[in-house]
Write a protein that holds these residues in place. Structure first.
Motif, PDB file in Angstrom:
ATOM      1  N   GLY B  35    -112.591 -71.180   2.207  1.00  0.00           N
ATOM      2  CA  GLY B  35    -112.194 -71.559   0.852  1.00  0.00           C
ATOM      3  C   GLY B  35    -110.578 -71.283   0.640  1.00  0.00           C
ATOM      4  O   GLY B  35    -110.105 -70.690   1.654  1.00  0.00           O
ATOM      5  N   ASP B  36    -110.245 -71.594  -0.383  1.00  0.00           N
ATOM      6  CA  ASP B  36    -108.844 -71.705  -0.645  1.00  0.00           C
ATOM      7  C   ASP B  36    -108.393 -71.078  -1.804  1.00  0.00           C
ATOM      8  O   ASP B  36    -109.122 -70.917  -2.926  1.00  0.00           O
ATOM      9  N   GLN B  39    -107.674 -72.797  -5.028  1.00  0.00           N
ATOM     10  CA  GLN B  39    -108.820 -73.344  -5.547  1.00  0.00           C
ATOM     11  C   GLN B  39    -109.603 -72.417  -6.334  1.00  0.00           C
ATOM     12  O   GLN B  39    -109.970 -72.783  -7.567  1.00  0.00           O
ATOM     13  N   ILE B  41    -108.477 -69.646  -7.833  1.00  0.00           N
ATOM     14  CA  ILE B  41    -107.987 -69.073  -9.080  1.00  0.00           C
ATOM     15  C   ILE B  41    -108.216 -70.132 -10.077  1.00  0.00           C
ATOM     16  O   ILE B  41    -108.452 -69.786 -11.142  1.00  0.00           O
ATOM     17  N   LEU B  42    -107.817 -71.554  -9.756  1.00  0.00           N
ATOM     18  CA  LEU B  42    -107.745 -72.513 -10.904  1.00  0.00           C
ATOM     19  C   LEU B  42    -109.049 -72.943 -11.209  1.00  0.00           C
ATOM     20  O   LEU B  42    -109.502 -73.810 -11.993  1.00  0.00           O
ATOM     21  N   THR B  85    -103.867 -63.074  -8.975  1.00  0.00           N
ATOM     22  CA  THR B  85    -104.605 -64.061 -10.218  1.00  0.00           C
ATOM     23  C   THR B  85    -104.058 -63.756 -11.527  1.00  0.00           C
ATOM     24  O   THR B  85    -103.887 -64.611 -12.526  1.00  0.00           O
ATOM     25  N   ASP B 275    -114.468 -58.928  -7.382  1.00  0.00           N
ATOM     26  CA  ASP B 275    -113.805 -59.969  -8.192  1.00  0.00           C
ATOM     27  C   ASP B 275    -112.882 -60.487  -7.546  1.00  0.00           C
ATOM     28  O   ASP B 275    -112.452 -61.663  -7.813  1.00  0.00           O
ATOM     29  N   HIS B 276    -112.010 -59.606  -6.904  1.00  0.00           N
ATOM     30  CA  HIS B 276    -110.681 -60.400  -6.061  1.00  0.00           C
ATOM     31  C   HIS B 276    -111.215 -60.940  -5.006  1.00  0.00           C
ATOM     32  O   HIS B 276    -110.303 -61.976  -4.622  1.00  0.00           O
ATOM     33  N   LYS B 279    -111.997 -64.399  -5.907  1.00  0.00           N
ATOM     34  CA  LYS B 279    -110.905 -65.234  -6.496  1.00  0.00           C
ATOM     35  C   LYS B 279    -110.047 -65.501  -5.128  1.00  0.00           C
ATOM     36  O   LYS B 279    -108.988 -65.865  -5.622  1.00  0.00           O
ATOM     37  N   ARG B 280    -110.432 -64.997  -4.104  1.00  0.00           N
ATOM     38  CA  ARG B 280    -109.428 -65.190  -2.883  1.00  0.00           C
ATOM     39  C   ARG B 280    -108.090 -64.294  -3.302  1.00  0.00           C
ATOM     40  O   ARG B 280    -107.037 -64.828  -2.872  1.00  0.00           O
ATOM     41  N   ASP B 281    -108.160 -63.163  -4.016  1.00  0.00           N
ATOM     42  CA  ASP B 281    -106.787 -62.462  -4.361  1.00  0.00           C
ATOM     43  C   ASP B 281    -106.365 -61.825  -3.119  1.00  0.00           C
ATOM     44  O   ASP B 281    -106.781 -60.249  -3.323  1.00  0.00           O
TER      45      ASP B 281
END
Lengths: 528, 318
Positions: B35-36, B39, B41-42, B85, B275-276, B279-281
């Motif tokens: 994943g990206d 993407q 995050i948004l 994020t 959570d992070h 979101k790929r944080d």
């Protein structure tokens, strides 16, 4: 009063149970007719808002990554925060009528629906004491329409060519006519911030009825009543507390044990059971969101309309509503619009499960061999089960579906809008035009069915500028038929917003526009 | 140099090397997540333009090694960066979460460790008799039930049916201590049940092992009471394996309780990490990974050191 009786009273007051039925139940429980009538009267009188107290919302859909920047709001909790701390120019009507004025007192347009004038309310205060001005409104829209912007509302506002302040008015000129423009301005990202949030987008300062005092993303958010809020008819409680509870069982337990007054997003599997609890009311509002299976119209084998039709006839919509949504929803008709939309084209024949027709079209398409359908539990709640049901009903028509289960991680990046056939969902849009422009126009970024029809695009453009509602409705009917009969969308069901509240939360009304009474549960309800 | 000092120094050095290796693994691991970031995050509703802007802003286009070195240097200086994020400072927000996690783990350990050891001693004393069997049966049952189910069960009875404790364990700064303890009662209960069996069984096995030794027989022949033998002669010689399993469980309490956190809505590290990750944080995931690795390595190091100190042969070399 017994729990059972109180439960019936509650339902009657909400209009979910006829008065006659209530009186009948009350007498069956040993009350006299006069006593039951008095009780009903006092129950209805209790509908007068009570001021003060704390309203606790237990909500799914928040994470520790959440930001206070309204432009980045994308889940249930940040949506609710936007609604609490700020106001858009206009708001959607729960009954599907014209937009309701909020920060704009009046909205007018020229004859071509190209130039829109918003008369901005005077004397509205921000939480920091400053007065909201038309310049703030312009700055807000500017920030969201900035090409550099990461705003979720970019798509909504990019059609604005020019904005200017004219006395108390903000005048917006569009690139092309759009009769639905005011509905778009009700977008929750577009809450007005001081200087449009250009200085500090995450300050959390808006004009809203509640100001944020504690912000722990993914854990809890606390809000206090903003004393200078312009609309005195709203905001009855002093404090609003959002606790993020993403686990379904934990959320229902929190409501049942009285730790919160309201919870959103109830799994249809437990909604019926929860509704039996005497101190809890489950509510359902028919929303615009829908669960879908999408085929790319430009990719083999789905580039053959007969194959698409075969698959559309091979799905059992009633069964899905009954087994996946447990009745908390309604059947779809392969176009993305339902009666919750203004100007809904009534009377389009409902497509039903028909293995014979499916077989006919399948054979006509000349396709053979299994068809791969990708799915994941994140596609929508119950997607794996729904896919299995689809596989079964299609098999009965002689169509072999091969199910490929994809990981939830990366589903929206690697599968949705990439693979030719997969399960997905759509949240609704305020108006039909926006739904079609977002996902069915040839050039749309999210045309996830690759439906490209010049005639459809032309009609969509014409409808935007058509101010005669009867004519526009006719155009929408034509568009719906095109998507239904030629598109790549299989839409088996529209899901309801299912939520629940405790009996001491009162003033509930069903609002199909969004979760949590379109985000107004804390504004309009009260704790008794 | 005293051999003990040398041993301890060796252990600490080894721990640091391990931590460094872990930092490389963590960094590499976060790079191969599917994943990206932009993407994620948004969300599904992001436009191409917004995605491209965000990717550029996050520096996702720089080479890997540069990004690793930048990150490591900053981390060594205590600067963990800001979350991609929501722009919050990672050290601050993670510090709060870590504090909560340690609070929960601390209370769970405070109750479970003495309880497990006591129960283990009792089980040894009555080995093969009904108290032993009862203790084993109960602790094995609780350790075998998945945590989320245990969570739902105690929630159903203690929160919904009897309304003794809250089902939502949200704690926050400035909450009085008693309220906090009331809030975490249910998760602590579940965690104790989860770790009890493992520690109690290990205590029992280690001591029983020692009980076979000749000097225990001597003690018995001296006429000492069974409990005195266990407490004075057997237990000290079984400390090393017990400490090991205790530390392992404590490490688990710090880094592995995400399921319990989710069920009871407890704002700890696990939920924060998940959570992070979703979101790929990446900066937050890396920081959490580093903290978790440090806790794990640190506790294991501590167990080693205690085991060394508890071993008379090492304490008094010839």
């Amino acid at each position: 009063m017994s729990d059972e009786l109180r439960y019936y009273l509650n339902r009657t007051v909400l209009g979910r149970m006829p008065r006659r039925a209530f009186l009948g139940r009350a007498m069956a429980l040993g009350l006299t007719a006069a006593g039951a009538n008095t009780m009903l009267a006092s129950g209805l009188r209790a509908q007068e808002p009570v001021k003060g107290g704390t309203m606790k919302l237990g909500m799914q859909g928040g994470g520790s990554t959440d930001s206070l920047d309204p432009g980045l709001a994308s889940n249930q909790v940040t949506f609710q925060i936007c609604k609490l701390i700020g106001d858009p120019l206009v708001e959607l009507d729960p009954n599907g009528g014209p937009v309701i004025p909020r920060l704009a007192e009046e909205v007018t347009s020229d004859d071509t629906a190209t130039v829109w004038t918003f008369r901005i309310r005077k004397g509205v205060k921000f939480h920091n004491g400053a007065t909201m001005t038309p310049a703030d409104v312009v700055a807000t829209v500017e920030r969201h329409s900035d090409e550099e912007s990461k705003s979720g509302a970019l798509g909504v506002v990019k059609g604005i060519k020019e904005m200017k302040v004219d006395g108390d008015n903000v005048v917006m000129t569009l690139e092309a006519p759009n009769a639905d423009f005011p509905y778009l301005m009700a977008d929750y990202h577009l809450v007005v911030q001081p200087n449009g949030g250009k200085d500090d987008p995450t300050s959390g300062i808006g004009t809203g009825a509640y100001k944020i005092v504690v912000n722990e993303p993914g854990v809890r958010h606390v809000f206090e009543k903003f004393d200078e809020y312009f609309d005195e008819s709203m905001g009855h409680v002093d404090t609003v507390e959002i606790t993020v509870i993403n686990d379904n069982t934990a959320r229902t337990s929190a409501l049942q044990s009285g730790q919160v007054h309201y919870i959103n997003r109830i799994d249809p599997k437990v909604a019926g059971l929860l509704d039996r609890a005497p101190t809890v009311t489950v509510t359902q509002a028919s929303g615009k969101g829908h669960y879908v299976f999408i085929m790319h119209c430009d990719t083999a084998p789905f580039d053959n309309n007969d194959l698409r039709l075969a698959l559309k006839y091979a799905i059992n919509r009633e069964e899905m509503v009954e087994k996946i949504l447990r009745g908390y929803g309604s059947v779809g008709n392969d176009f993305p619009i339902n009666a919750a939309y203004p100007l809904f084209p009534e009377g389009i024949e409902q497509r039903t499960y028909d293995p014979d027709k499916a077989k006919f079209h399948y054979e006509k398409s000349g396709h053979s061999g299994p068809i791969t359908l990708r799915t994941s539990d994140v596609a929508f709640s119950g997607a794996l089960d729904a896919t299995a049901l689809f596989q079964q009903s299609a098999a009965a028509a002689g169509i072999e579906l091969e199910i490929k289960r994809e990981p939830g991680d990366g589903y929206w990046t690697d599968v949705w809008n990439v693979q030719p056939f997969c399960a997905s969902y759509w949240g609704g849009r305020p108006v039909q035009d926006q739904m079609y422009s977002t996902a069915y126009m040839s050039t749309a970024d999210w045309n996830d069915t690759r439906f490209k029809d010049p005639a459809f695009d032309k009609l969509l453009q014409e409808a935007k500028g058509e101010l005669d509602e009867a004519k526009r409705k006719e155009m929408y009917r034509e568009m719906a038929m095109m998507v239904r009969d030629e598109g790549g969308l299989i839409c088996p069901m529209f899901n309801d917003f299912v939520s629940a509240h405790s009996e001491n939360l009162q003033g509930w009304i069903d609002d199909p526009n969004q979760d949590n009474m379109n985000g107004y549960v804390a504004h309009k309800c009260w704790i008794s | 140099m005293h051999p003990i000092v040398k041993f301890v120094a060796q252990r600490i050095l080894l721990g640091l090397v391990l931590l460094f290796a872990a930092s490389i693994m963590i960094f590499a691991g976060t790079q191969i997540l599917p994943g990206d970031v932009a993407q994620s995050i948004l969300g599904q509703s992001a436009t191409e333009q917004a995605l491209a802007n965000l990717r550029a802003e996050l520096g996702l286009n720089d080479p890997l090694v540069t990004r690793y070195l930048d990150w490591l240097t900053a981390a060594l200086q205590g600067d963990l960066g800001t979350a991609l994020t929501n722009g919050q400072d990672i050290a601050t927000s993670m510090g709060q979460r870590l504090g909560n996690t340690l609070f929960l783990a601390g209370w769970a350990a405070l109750i479970s460790i003495p309880l497990a050891i006591t129960l283990g001693l009792i089980a040894v004393r009555y080995a093969g008799k009904w108290p032993d069997k009862l203790i084993s049966a109960v602790t094995l049952t609780t350790v075998s039930i998945p945590e989320f189910l245990l969570g739902y069960i105690v929630m159903f009875y203690f929160a919904v049916q009897w309304r003794l404790f809250p089902s939502v364990s949200t704690v926050y700064d400035g909450m009085p201590l008693l309220d906090k303890l009331n809030a975490i009662a249910l998760p602590v209960m579940v965690l104790v049940m989860v770790v009890l069996g493992h520690m109690m069984r290990m205590t029992r096995a280690a001591i029983l092992n020692v009980m076979q030794s000749a000097y225990i027989e001597t003690a018995e022949l001296k006429g000492l009471r069974p409990f005195t033998i266990i407490r004075k002669h057997a237990f000290p010689n079984a400390i090393a394996p017990i400490v090991n399993v205790v530390m392992l469980n404590m490490a688990y309490l710090v880094v592995g309780v995400v399921v319990v956190e989710v069920v009871f809505v407890y704002p700890g590290m696990g939920q924060y990490l998940v959570d992070h990750v979703a979101k790929r944080d990446v900066p937050v995931v890396q920081a959490c990974g580093l903290v978790f690795a440090a806790v794990y390595i640190g506790l294991n190091m501590l167990a080693d050191v205690i085991a060394i100190l508890a071993n008379p042969r090492l304490r008094h070399p010839k």
